[in-house]
Scaffold this motif. Structure first.
Motif, PDB file in Angstrom:
ATOM      1  N   ASP B 131       0.956  -1.169  -0.028  1.00  0.00           N
ATOM      2  CA  ASP B 131       0.163  -0.043  -0.109  1.00  0.00           C
ATOM      3  C   ASP B 131       0.812   1.221   0.121  1.00  0.00           C
ATOM      4  OD1 ASP B 131       0.918  -0.765   2.339  1.00  0.00           O
ATOM      5  OD2 ASP B 131      -0.992  -0.929   3.451  1.00  0.00           O
ATOM      6  N   ARG B 132       2.022   1.162  -0.104  1.00  0.00           N
ATOM      7  CA  ARG B 132       3.087   2.208  -0.195  1.00  0.00           C
ATOM      8  C   ARG B 132       3.769   2.110  -1.291  1.00  0.00           C
ATOM      9  NH1 ARG B 132       6.111   4.107   4.998  1.00  0.00           N
ATOM     10  NH2 ARG B 132       5.958   1.900   5.781  1.00  0.00           N
ATOM     11  N   PRO B 133       4.218   3.293  -2.046  1.00  0.00           N
ATOM     12  CA  PRO B 133       5.133   3.159  -3.035  1.00  0.00           C
ATOM     13  C   PRO B 133       6.540   2.984  -2.622  1.00  0.00           C
ATOM     14  CG  PRO B 133       4.538   5.438  -2.755  1.00  0.00           C
ATOM     15  CD  PRO B 133       3.469   4.674  -1.899  1.00  0.00           C
ATOM     16  N   GLY B 134       7.256   2.314  -3.267  1.00  0.00           N
ATOM     17  CA  GLY B 134       8.696   2.203  -2.931  1.00  0.00           C
ATOM     18  C   GLY B 134       9.465   0.719  -3.630  1.00  0.00           C
ATOM     19  N   ILE B 135      10.692   0.310  -3.086  1.00  0.00           N
ATOM     20  CA  ILE B 135      11.213  -0.874  -3.614  1.00  0.00           C
ATOM     21  C   ILE B 135      11.286  -1.703  -2.315  1.00  0.00           C
ATOM     22  CG2 ILE B 135      13.108  -2.118  -4.467  1.00  0.00           C
ATOM     23  CD1 ILE B 135      12.103   0.277  -6.425  1.00  0.00           C
ATOM     24  N   VAL B 136      10.424  -2.931  -2.498  1.00  0.00           N
ATOM     25  CA  VAL B 136      10.535  -3.837  -1.420  1.00  0.00           C
ATOM     26  C   VAL B 136      11.415  -5.136  -1.701  1.00  0.00           C
ATOM     27  CG1 VAL B 136       8.971  -5.329  -0.099  1.00  0.00           C
ATOM     28  CG2 VAL B 136       8.102  -3.130  -0.874  1.00  0.00           C
ATOM     29  N   ALA B 137      12.375  -5.472  -0.998  1.00  0.00           N
ATOM     30  CA  ALA B 137      13.256  -6.410  -1.184  1.00  0.00           C
ATOM     31  C   ALA B 137      12.802  -7.551  -0.356  1.00  0.00           C
ATOM     32  CB  ALA B 137      14.768  -6.090  -0.620  1.00  0.00           C
ATOM     33  N   LEU B 138      12.395  -8.644  -0.997  1.00  0.00           N
ATOM     34  CA  LEU B 138      11.969  -9.896  -0.345  1.00  0.00           C
ATOM     35  C   LEU B 138      13.374 -10.802  -0.274  1.00  0.00           C
ATOM     36  CD1 LEU B 138       8.748 -10.825  -2.292  1.00  0.00           C
ATOM     37  CD2 LEU B 138       8.894  -9.318  -0.435  1.00  0.00           C
ATOM     38  N   GLY B 139      13.102 -11.434   1.010  1.00  0.00           N
ATOM     39  CA  GLY B 139      14.400 -12.460   1.313  1.00  0.00           C
ATOM     40  C   GLY B 139      13.700 -13.545   1.863  1.00  0.00           C
ATOM     41  N   CYS B 140      14.414 -14.572   2.191  1.00  0.00           N
ATOM     42  CA  CYS B 140      13.861 -15.732   2.812  1.00  0.00           C
ATOM     43  C   CYS B 140      14.829 -15.894   3.888  1.00  0.00           C
ATOM     44  CB  CYS B 140      13.989 -16.946   1.962  1.00  0.00           C
ATOM     45  SG  CYS B 140      13.791 -18.519   3.018  1.00  0.00           S
ATOM     46  N   ASN B 141      14.253 -15.957   5.512  1.00  0.00           N
ATOM     47  CA  ASN B 141      15.284 -16.160   6.344  1.00  0.00           C
ATOM     48  C   ASN B 141      15.910 -17.564   6.384  1.00  0.00           C
ATOM     49  OD1 ASN B 141      16.193 -15.166   8.765  1.00  0.00           O
ATOM     50  ND2 ASN B 141      14.728 -16.072  10.206  1.00  0.00           N
ATOM     51  N   ILE B 142      15.638 -18.481   5.765  1.00  0.00           N
ATOM     52  CA  ILE B 142      16.427 -19.823   5.748  1.00  0.00           C
ATOM     53  C   ILE B 142      17.382 -19.872   4.664  1.00  0.00           C
ATOM     54  CG2 ILE B 142      15.955 -22.266   5.324  1.00  0.00           C
ATOM     55  CD1 ILE B 142      14.281 -20.864   7.901  1.00  0.00           C
ATOM     56  N   HIS B 143      16.977 -19.409   3.384  1.00  0.00           N
ATOM     57  CA  HIS B 143      17.838 -19.475   2.309  1.00  0.00           C
ATOM     58  C   HIS B 143      18.261 -17.835   2.201  1.00  0.00           C
ATOM     59  CE1 HIS B 143      14.827 -22.772   1.961  1.00  0.00           C
ATOM     60  NE2 HIS B 143      15.882 -23.443   2.128  1.00  0.00           N
ATOM     61  N   ASP B 144      19.662 -17.508   2.468  1.00  0.00           N
ATOM     62  CA  ASP B 144      20.240 -16.240   2.289  1.00  0.00           C
ATOM     63  C   ASP B 144      20.064 -15.756   0.849  1.00  0.00           C
ATOM     64  OD1 ASP B 144      20.096 -16.024   5.135  1.00  0.00           O
ATOM     65  OD2 ASP B 144      22.396 -16.474   5.149  1.00  0.00           O
ATOM     66  N   TRP B 145      20.258 -16.838   0.240  1.00  0.00           N
ATOM     67  CA  TRP B 145      20.649 -16.220  -1.433  1.00  0.00           C
ATOM     68  C   TRP B 145      19.380 -15.901  -2.170  1.00  0.00           C
ATOM     69  CZ3 TRP B 145      21.362 -21.166   0.659  1.00  0.00           C
ATOM     70  CH2 TRP B 145      20.467 -22.223   0.309  1.00  0.00           C
ATOM     71  N   MET B 146      18.151 -16.231  -1.389  1.00  0.00           N
ATOM     72  CA  MET B 146      17.002 -16.064  -2.270  1.00  0.00           C
ATOM     73  C   MET B 146      16.594 -14.439  -2.006  1.00  0.00           C
ATOM     74  SD  MET B 146      14.637 -19.337  -0.755  1.00  0.00           S
ATOM     75  CE  MET B 146      13.130 -18.808  -1.913  1.00  0.00           C
ATOM     76  N   ALA B 147      16.400 -13.828  -3.363  1.00  0.00           N
ATOM     77  CA  ALA B 147      15.641 -12.270  -3.254  1.00  0.00           C
ATOM     78  C   ALA B 147      15.104 -12.367  -4.364  1.00  0.00           C
ATOM     79  CB  ALA B 147      17.349 -11.624  -3.357  1.00  0.00           C
ATOM     80  N   ALA B 148      14.045 -11.505  -4.146  1.00  0.00           N
ATOM     81  CA  ALA B 148      13.082 -10.947  -5.348  1.00  0.00           C
ATOM     82  C   ALA B 148      12.663  -9.403  -4.829  1.00  0.00           C
ATOM     83  CB  ALA B 148      11.872 -11.759  -5.265  1.00  0.00           C
ATOM     84  N   TYR B 149      12.406  -8.794  -5.677  1.00  0.00           N
ATOM     85  CA  TYR B 149      11.824  -7.356  -5.673  1.00  0.00           C
ATOM     86  C   TYR B 149      10.410  -7.013  -6.068  1.00  0.00           C
ATOM     87  CZ  TYR B 149      16.860  -6.647  -4.936  1.00  0.00           C
ATOM     88  OH  TYR B 149      17.992  -6.874  -4.514  1.00  0.00           O
ATOM     89  N   VAL B 150       9.962  -6.301  -5.287  1.00  0.00           N
ATOM     90  CA  VAL B 150       8.618  -5.669  -5.533  1.00  0.00           C
ATOM     91  C   VAL B 150       8.660  -4.258  -5.715  1.00  0.00           C
ATOM     92  CG1 VAL B 150       6.137  -5.793  -4.990  1.00  0.00           C
ATOM     93  CG2 VAL B 150       7.302  -7.787  -4.543  1.00  0.00           C
ATOM     94  N   VAL B 151       8.343  -3.758  -6.920  1.00  0.00           N
ATOM     95  CA  VAL B 151       8.525  -2.259  -7.335  1.00  0.00           C
ATOM     96  C   VAL B 151       7.144  -1.861  -7.068  1.00  0.00           C
ATOM     97  CG1 VAL B 151       9.222  -0.642  -8.651  1.00  0.00           C
ATOM     98  CG2 VAL B 151      10.448  -2.643  -8.550  1.00  0.00           C
ATOM     99  N   VAL B 152       6.727  -0.960  -6.126  1.00  0.00           N
ATOM    100  CA  VAL B 152       5.497  -0.381  -5.948  1.00  0.00           C
ATOM    101  C   VAL B 152       5.386   0.778  -6.489  1.00  0.00           C
ATOM    102  CG1 VAL B 152       3.676  -0.167  -4.060  1.00  0.00           C
ATOM    103  CG2 VAL B 152       5.554  -1.923  -3.757  1.00  0.00           C
ATOM    104  N   LEU B 153       4.668   1.159  -7.297  1.00  0.00           N
ATOM    105  CA  LEU B 153       4.534   2.381  -8.188  1.00  0.00           C
ATOM    106  C   LEU B 153       3.134   3.171  -8.038  1.00  0.00           C
ATOM    107  CD1 LEU B 153       5.911   1.247 -11.491  1.00  0.00           C
ATOM    108  CD2 LEU B 153       7.247   2.405  -9.642  1.00  0.00           C
ATOM    109  N   ALA B 154       3.317   4.587  -7.956  1.00  0.00           N
ATOM    110  CA  ALA B 154       2.195   5.432  -7.733  1.00  0.00           C
ATOM    111  C   ALA B 154       1.629   5.744  -9.059  1.00  0.00           C
ATOM    112  CB  ALA B 154       2.462   6.419  -6.727  1.00  0.00           C
ATOM    113  N   THR B 155       1.809   4.897 -10.170  1.00  0.00           N
ATOM    114  CA  THR B 155       1.242   5.462 -11.455  1.00  0.00           C
ATOM    115  C   THR B 155       1.085   3.950 -12.080  1.00  0.00           C
ATOM    116  OG1 THR B 155       1.994   6.238 -13.681  1.00  0.00           O
ATOM    117  CG2 THR B 155       4.060   5.151 -12.159  1.00  0.00           C
ATOM    118  N   PRO B 156      -0.024   4.162 -13.088  1.00  0.00           N
ATOM    119  CA  PRO B 156       0.024   2.831 -13.663  1.00  0.00           C
ATOM    120  C   PRO B 156       0.807   2.650 -14.998  1.00  0.00           C
ATOM    121  CG  PRO B 156      -1.883   4.582 -14.376  1.00  0.00           C
ATOM    122  CD  PRO B 156      -0.932   5.273 -13.384  1.00  0.00           C
TER     123      PRO B 156
END
Ligand SMILES: [Cu+2]
Lengths: 561, 227
Positions: B131-156
């Motif tokens: 619900d807020r714009p910004g870059i959200v980095a996703l990780g996994c607390n078990i597997h340190d190498w797992m990484a993904a990004y959710v880019v939240v935008l205030a524009t379509p």
């Protein structure tokens, strides 16, 4: 005389000593130089090793600490604290991390380098880690190593990222570089270490306080570019190397490494003193050897000198008993041969003396036996034993010869007593010369006096013979003075000094005229002799006689006793 | 729009594309003439950059954000997130199903959206709402190498670049926009003002990328590789 062998010995000694001494000293100096260089190289190697060892130990420890810290930061709760803004809780989490990772220091930094919490009593300025953060941002593995000074204590630091899964913050872990750490490093390499702060104050050291004080005082004058520099610290010489403490970043202090050069040189010093001992031993051995050798050479020489003296005195009996095979042995041999030669010559000279008159012998020895001659005035005396033929028939040959020699001996003695020279014996006849080979001013007078003395000597001999029951002997003497040729007469192999000429025949003829009864005399002289002799004798003219081979007759006189 | 240098094939497709858009967005600016901005993203060496996100924020008006009813999907497969980069509008939903045999503990500590879903398998109960714009980095607390990004935008108006480095943003009402390009390795976001009516439709953006500063997955050293 004594100084000769001493001088030779001294020369030899000096030669030996200088040869041995120079060699030993050169060796000593060379080895000393070599040892010094070697010790410096060894120390520099050890300094290199220690420098590397320090870097490796620090890096290893930092890596372990960073790994431990990273493990601690894996925890989701810890991550959450790093991501959140609860600095107080974060500070307590750092305490846990410090304990579990065995670090001496842990700090938490925001991504921009702002210090959020640290396990240090006071607040820590952001600037303390700014350099680390800047370098970590630039490095591919997002970490950096360095040093830091906190509360007067030096720390080796490592900055590591906190991932979530991107880097969300930084964590600094470090360990203290103190005396104990320095001592542990020294245990590994034996090199002394001292850590200084950027102001040159010592922070940690393995040195005794006095040495550390000297090193601190000396620090500003040392150069980081030098591989090592010599320094006198508390009385001992050491090689010191200084390097900046930086770990790739800003300078945080100075590391000084040192090793005592004196200590390193101890084995070399022992070896050197032993070598000196050997050198002195060698010199002493050289002294004895040279003295012994000098004596070996000079003793035979001194002996030869003694022998020469004895030979000068005429003692040829000495033989050098030398068994040497060297030059001295050959000299001895040559000397012996010379001695033999001289003895032989002396014997020849003796025989010469007996066979020729001493004057002739002397002249021969002086001038050499050469054919030649000179014309001079000489008085020739001929004496003949009368009635010898009869005598020889009545006596055995040995007795005859003894008697003849006895007669000749007495007559010769009278002739020589008057300065005459026996020219030769012709059987029982005597030919004598006056004024030759040595010129005499009164040769004629001497000859006449000798003739009269012979008469008297014969009378004395006859008295003796009479006492022995032997018949008396009689003589006739002829004396003539004439110019004759005098010189060595004979062949190349055999020479006689003699005179030749008419005058000789005249003298012989005058002698034979004494047999003429009416003259009633034993001594007949020529007018020439009488003229030369000055008339101091009782003379009686006997007229003139013809001499075979002579145109003029000779006027003769009897000399009466 | 007429000076648009699009390839011939795309130009033919454009009317039908616009028609579909009109069907979907009958309200607001739907009736205004719309156009396309093509963003070519290159790195410092001129190589195309994939998985970059280009967005256009209107400067003349407030953006009209229509939140899709269906959530975006980031699957966890083979101990990795897929896709690595997901773009949603503010209020957008994402589900993160686990297709592996092992459990994962997905979290985000990013200020734009902090959440964590402790160990789970299979589907999620509720989608995550950004619900807020910004870059959200996703990780996994078990597997340190797992990484993904959710880019939240205030524009379509946004697009993710393809392998060729091209991100095409269509259906744009005319006017001034702030063009923004983001990439997970970008040193700083690139911002540029674009006038859709007058500026060239193709915008070439050069970005500076740094090393990937994440924990790398170590090669397998033995057994235990459950999926
Ligand atoms: Cu996982």
């Amino acid at each position: 005389m004594k100084f000769l062998p001493q001088s030779f010995g001294a020369k030899l000694l000096a030669l030996f000593m200088s040869a041995v001494g120079l060699t030993q000293f050169a060796t000593w100096a060379f080895i000393r130089e070599f040892n010094g260089t070697q010790a410096r190289e060894l120390i520099n190697d050890e300094l290199d090793r220690t420098t590397r060892n320090f870097a490796r130990v620090t890096a290893d420890r930092n890596t372990l600490l960073a790994a431990a810290a990273a493990t601690a930061a894996r925890d989701y709760a810890v991550k959450s604290l790093f991501a959140g803004d609860d600095d107080a809780t974060l500070a307590t989490a750092l305490k846990s991390i410090r304990i579990s990772s065995t670090a001496d220091l842990v700090a938490a930094l925001a991504l921009d380098g702002k210090v959020r919490a640290a396990t240090l009593p006071g607040p820590v300025p952001d600037a303390a880690f700014a350099d680390l953060v800047r370098r970590a941002h630039a490095s591919p593995d997002a970490s950096a190593k360095g040093y830091g000074l906190f509360g007067g204590e030096l720390h080796a630091l490592v900055l590591a990222p906190v991932h979530a899964p991107d880097i969300i913050a930084w964590m600094v872990v470090g360990f203290r570089i103190d005396d104990a750490f320095a001592r542990r490093l020294k245990e590994q390499t034996g090199i002394d270490l001292t850590f200084f702060d950027p102001a040159g104050r010592p922070l940690a050291t393995t040195l005794a306080p006095a040495v550390a004080r000297d090193l601190t005082a000396l620090l500003p004058s040392l150069h980081e570019a030098a591989s090592s520099e010599e320094a006198v610290l508390a009385g001992t010489t050491a090689l010191v190397r200084i390097r900046p403490l930086a770990a790739g970043g800003a300078r945080s202090g100075t590391l000084a490494l040192q090793y005592s050069l004196d200590e390193k040189l101890v084995p070399a010093e022992i070896a050197q003193s032993r070598q000196l001992l050997v050198a002195v031993g060698g010199m002493i051995a050289a002294i004895f050897l040279s003295l012994a050798f000098a004596r070996g050479v000079t003793r035979p020489i001194v002996e030869l000198v003694g022998h020469t003296r004895r030979i000068t005195r005429g003692d040829y009996s000495i033989r050098n008993r030398s068994y040497r095979t060297d030059e001295l042995g050959r000299l001895s041999e040559a000397f012996d041969q010379m001695s033999l030669g001289l003895a032989e010559r002396d014997r020849v000279r003796d025989l010469l003396d007996k066979n020729v008159s001493p004057e002739v012998a002397a002249q021969l020895l002086r001038d050499g036996a050469t054919l030649g001659g000179e014309e001079r005035e000489v008085t020739i005396l001929f004496a003949d034993l009368r009635g010898f033929t009869t005598l020889s028939e009545n006596l055995p040959p040995r007795e005859l010869l003894t008697l003849l020699n006895r007669y000749l001996d007495r007559m010769s003695a009278e002739i020589e007593a008057h300065g005459g020279v026996i020219d030769k014996f012709i059987g029982d006849a005597i030919m004598a010369l006056f004024g030759a080979p040595v010129p005499q001013g009164d040769a004629a007078r001497r000859a006449v006096a000798a003739a009269l003395a012979m008469e008297r000597a014969l009378a004395k001999l006859n008295t003796e013979l009479a006492a022995e029951g032997r018949p008396p002997l009689a003589i006739g003497v002829g004396v003539n003075t004439a110019r004759v040729v005098a010189g060595n007469i004979g062949s190349q192999r055999r020479l006689n000094y003699s005179v030749i000429g008419d005058g000789v025949n005249v003298a012989s003829r005058l002698q034979s005229l004494t047999r003429t009864a009416e003259y009633r005399t034993n001594v007949i002289v020529s007018a020439a002799t009488l003229r030369a002799a000055q008339p101091t004798f009782n003379t009686r003219p006997l007229g003139t006689v013809a001499v075979k081979g002579r145109a003029e007759p000779v006027e003769i006189f009897a000399i009466d006793a | 729009m007429n000076s648009n240098p699009l390839p011939a094939a795309r130009r033919r497709l454009l009317p039908s594309f616009l028609f579909l858009c009109l069907l979907g967005h009958l309200g607001g600016a739907a009736l205004l003439p719309a156009s396309v901005v093509r963003v070519e993203i290159k790195d410092g060496k001129g190589q195309p950059v994939a998985d970059a996100v280009a967005s256009l924020v209107p400067l003349d008006r407030a953006p009209v954000i229509d939140v899709p009813a269906e959530p975006a999907v980031i699957v966890q497969d083979n101990e990795e997130f897929s896709p690595t980069v997901t773009v949603v509008v503010v209020g957008g939903k994402v589900v993160i199903p686990n297709r592996d045999k092992v459990q994962h503990h997905v979290y985000s500590l990013s200020p734009a959206k902090r959440f964590d879903i402790p160990l789970y398998k299979g589907e999620m109960k509720d989608p995550v709402v950004f619900d807020r714009p910004g870059i959200v980095a996703l990780g996994c607390n078990i597997h340190d190498w797992m990484a993904a990004y959710v880019v939240v935008l205030a524009t379509p108006h946004f697009a993710k670049s393809e392998a060729a480095g091209t991100a095409q943003i269509a259906n744009l009402p005319p006017g001034r926009y702030r063009l923004e390009v983001w990439h997970q390795r970008i040193t700083a976001p690139v911002v540029r003002e674009v006038n859709v009516s007058s500026d060239p439709a193709t915008q070439v953006i050069a970005v500076t990328l740094r090393e990937l500063r994440q924990i790398r997955r170590a090669p397998e050293t033995g057994g235990g590789a459950y999926r």
